[in-house]
Scaffold this active site. Structure first.
Site, PDB file in Angstrom:
ATOM      1  CB  SER A  67      -0.931  -0.065   1.211  1.00 32.50           C
ATOM      2  OG  SER A  67      -1.901   0.926   1.143  1.00 32.50           O
ATOM      3  CG  ASP A 283      -2.988   4.096  -0.803  1.00 27.78           C
ATOM      4  OD1 ASP A 283      -3.745   3.825  -1.753  1.00 27.78           O
ATOM      5  OD2 ASP A 283      -2.952   3.406   0.233  1.00 27.78           O
ATOM      6  CB  ALA A 378      -7.797  11.358   9.599  1.00 25.36           C
ATOM      7  NE  ARG A 502      -3.005   3.074  16.184  1.00 27.64           N
ATOM      8  CZ  ARG A 502      -2.480   2.794  14.989  1.00 27.64           C
ATOM      9  NH1 ARG A 502      -1.886   3.710  14.283  1.00 27.64           N
ATOM     10  NH2 ARG A 502      -2.573   1.564  14.515  1.00 27.64           N
TER      11      ARG A 502
HETATM   12  C1  G16 Z   1      -3.405   0.297   6.536  1.00 30.06           C
HETATM   13  C2  G16 Z   1      -4.761   0.019   7.142  1.00 30.06           C
HETATM   14  C3  G16 Z   1      -5.384   1.299   7.624  1.00 30.06           C
HETATM   15  C4  G16 Z   1      -4.446   2.002   8.605  1.00 30.06           C
HETATM   16  C5  G16 Z   1      -3.053   2.144   7.985  1.00 30.06           C
HETATM   17  C6  G16 Z   1      -2.028   2.622   8.990  1.00 30.06           C
HETATM   18  O1  G16 Z   1      -3.560   1.162   5.446  1.00 30.06           O
HETATM   19  O2  G16 Z   1      -5.557  -0.597   6.152  1.00 30.06           O
HETATM   20  O3  G16 Z   1      -6.608   1.007   8.235  1.00 30.06           O
HETATM   21  O4  G16 Z   1      -4.930   3.253   8.924  1.00 30.06           O
HETATM   22  O5  G16 Z   1      -2.590   0.903   7.499  1.00 30.06           O
HETATM   23  O6  G16 Z   1      -1.997   1.713  10.040  1.00 30.06           O
HETATM   24  P1  G16 Z   1      -0.937   1.791  11.208  1.00 30.06           P
HETATM   25  O7  G16 Z   1      -1.006   3.175  11.750  1.00 30.06           O
HETATM   26  O8  G16 Z   1      -1.381   0.737  12.176  1.00 30.06           O
HETATM   27  O9  G16 Z   1       0.420   1.521  10.602  1.00 30.06           O
HETATM   28  P2  G16 Z   1      -2.899   0.848   4.045  1.00 30.06           P
HETATM   29  O10 G16 Z   1      -3.398   1.948   3.152  1.00 30.06           O
HETATM   30  O11 G16 Z   1      -1.433   0.882   4.284  1.00 30.06           O
HETATM   31  O12 G16 Z   1      -3.397  -0.517   3.688  1.00 30.06           O
END
Ligand code: G16
Length: 546
Positions: A67, A283, A378, A502
């Site tokens: 991603s 993204d 967000a 977090r």
């Molecule tokens: C993934 C999750 C999202 C999350 C993001 C960041 O996004 O699907 O729900 O907000 O990671 O997560 P963390 O703060 O736990 O690293 P993506 O777009 O990378 O698949």
């Protein structure tokens, strides 16, 4: 019937786990440096097959992507039959399999799984899989395919495509020829469904000026180019950052995560964007969307997931009222702790709002509890869910005036333009464009729905992020002990101050978010809290924030 142990053993020997690594199925599946993931891919191939057998041969999805993360990273996640994230209880099975030290241990874990989950091995197993454009993708997919071969999975390769299209395909395949049919199970089916609904929704509205899309040099570039052909003049698109084969370009100084975290226009777009122009960023796998525009003083304004939620929810509420359904259909919002305080205040004065931990699976499940659940992180990740009962209500409702009939048709078309399986940047972009066209809004009017509190998100590299444990939808730390009290003491000193810490589920870092009345205060609070985290854990001095 028993497991094909010989085939599994022969192929597992080719994909040995690196000794020193521990894998965790986290917020978005397994995610780490791509070259370390080969053994995980092989095991996920087998696990996906077992999940399908457990669910009576329904098709499971596997997406190979990292991603928004940097290009050398990669990852893999499983998609359940209705296109939603893997059921939480299976995340620990995935983690256990991924960490089995050698082939014998792996086979032992597999046997236990089959036994404890009562998996009927005589059932068929079906999987559809895809990858994004990362250079590590082909080798990882080859390992995944070895997993399919080992278990004898009927596997369909969806090629190089976006995460949301893979989710769409999973639901379309599983609902084919049923009363819940979701669309033709092909990329063309997806494009056709979204573009047809979009054209109906904007029919009769003045043509939109072209929209610039920053494709993050990722797989969204290919999907957006195809979608553009289907949309034709109904929405002229200008695609930028489409270099999917240039080494190092993916997500580099561009894309939705860059815009959200840097709060500025990707430099590669600057010369294309003039005052008043609206634009958006995808993204790396096109499941996040971030809008922005320059005002007439060429000042940057970001329209993030919170602003999208506010725009869309208010529009849906108005349509529900206009269709005469306000007593039947209840609209609600789901956010995370990252939602800007300004948005939470604006939305909760109008609608029920719930806060849940980060991660689409949490938001999705909470949104399912509403008749219409609008969920957005967000960071631009989100969608709108219409419950099956609501969809039935929309299909059966007899409008009593032409205005009711028009609103009802708009709602029905919204259920088609929105990818309800998961957050989808392209589908969300069409949704936003529909609302802007109906409201005759430019970015300025949209942005003025409410005022964001200045905020700052920073990362802290720590030796062990697992010591950070949270409660209250990640808004408070319970461990390390005493740290939350120090954060509270600090936060109290800032007007409208709010901060939380977090552990990331996708990167080896701890995230710190802060907001306050003034920009300088939000920045200062974020860096001071990051300093507290750093001092608590110790770490590489080069990474000390501030
Ligand atoms: C993934 C999750 C999202 C999350 C993001 C960041 O996004 O699907 O729900 O907000 O990671 O997560 P963390 O703060 O736990 O690293 P993506 O777009 O990378 O698949």
């Amino acid at each position: 019937m028993s497991l094909p142990i010989d085939d599994i053993r022969r192929l597992a020997d080719l994909h040995q786990k690196p000794r020193h690594l521990h894998f965790q199925y986290g917020t978005a599946g397994f995610r780490t440096i791509g070259e370390n993931l080969e053994s995980v891919m092989f095991k996920v191939g087998i696990l996906a097959g077992l999940r399908s057998k457990r669910l009576d041969g329904h098709t499971i999805g596997v997406m190979v992507t990292a991603s928004h993360n940097p290009e050398p990273d990669n990852g893999v996640k499983l998609v359940d039959p209705r296109g939603e994230m893997l059921e939480a209880s299976w995340e620990s099975h995935a983690t256990a399999l991924a960490n089995a030290a050698d082939t014998d241990a792996f086979i032992e874990v597999l046997k236990n799984l089959v036994k404890t989950l009562k998996i009927d091995l005589s059932k068929p197993s079906r999987v559809v899989y895809a990858r994004d454009t990362r250079p590590s993708g082909p080798a990882l997919v080859a390992a995944l395919e070895d997993g399919f071969t080992a278990l004898g999975v009927e596997a369909r390769n969806a090629g190089v495509t976006t995460t949301p299209i893979l989710h769409y395909l999973v639901r379309a395949i599983n609902t084919k020829s049923t009363k819940d049919t979701y669309g033709d199970d092909s990329v063309e089916g997806y494009m056709q469904k979204l573009s047809t609904a979009f054209k109906k929704l904007v029919a009769g509205k003045p043509a939109s000026p072209p929209l610039i899309i920053d494709c993050a040099n990722g797989v969204g570039a290919e999907a957006a180019a195809t979608l553009s052909k289907y949309l034709g003049e109904s929405l002229p698109l200008i695609l930028l950052n489409t270099e999917t084969t240039t080494p190092g370009a993916l997500n580099h100084a561009c894309g939705a995560d860059f815009v959200k975290t840097q709060q500025k226009i990707p430099p590669s777009l600057s010369s294309h964007i003039k005052a008043g122009q609206r634009a958006c960023s995808l993204d790396g796998d096109a499941d996040r969307l971030m809008y922005f525009y320059l005002d007439d003083r060429s000042q940057f304004h970001m329209l993030d997931g919170d602003k999208i939620a506010a725009l869309v929810a208010a529009f849906i509420v108005d349509l529900v009222k206009s269709a005469g359904l306000e007593n039947e259909v209840r609209v609600g919002i789901v956010q995370t702790a990252y939602a800007n305080g300004g948005s939470t205040k604006y939305l909760s004065e109008r609608l029920p709002v719930r806060c849940v931990p980060t991660g689409v699976k949490h938001l999705h499940h909470a949104a399912e509890r509403y008749d219409v659940g609008v969920y957005f992180e967000a960071n631009g990740h989100g969608t709108v869910l219409f419950s099956p009962e609501t969809q039935a209500t929309l299909a059966e409702h007899q409008p009593s005036t032409p205005a009711q009939s028009t609103a009802l048709n708009h709602l029905i078309n919204l259920t088609q333009v929105i990818n309800q399986t998961v957050g989808d940047a392209l589908s969300d972009m069409l949704l936003v464009e529909v609302v802007l066209a109906h409201r005759s809004y430019s970015g300025v009017e949209w942005d003025s729905l409410y005022v964001d509190l200045p905020n700052r998100l920073v990362k802290v590299v720590v030796p062990d992020r697992s010591i950070f444990k949270t409660e209250d939808a990640e808004r408070r730390l319970v461990s390390p002990s005493g740290l939350q009290a120090r954060i509270d003491d600090l936060t109290r000193k800032y007007e409208a101050g709010r901060a939380f810490v977090r552990p990331s589920g996708t990167e080896d870092v701890v995230r710190v978010y802060a907001e306050a009345r003034l920009r300088a205060q939000a920045d200062e609070l974020a860096y001071r809290v990051a300093g507290l985290v750093y001092d608590e854990t110790g770490g590489d001095p080069a990474t000390r924030p501030g």
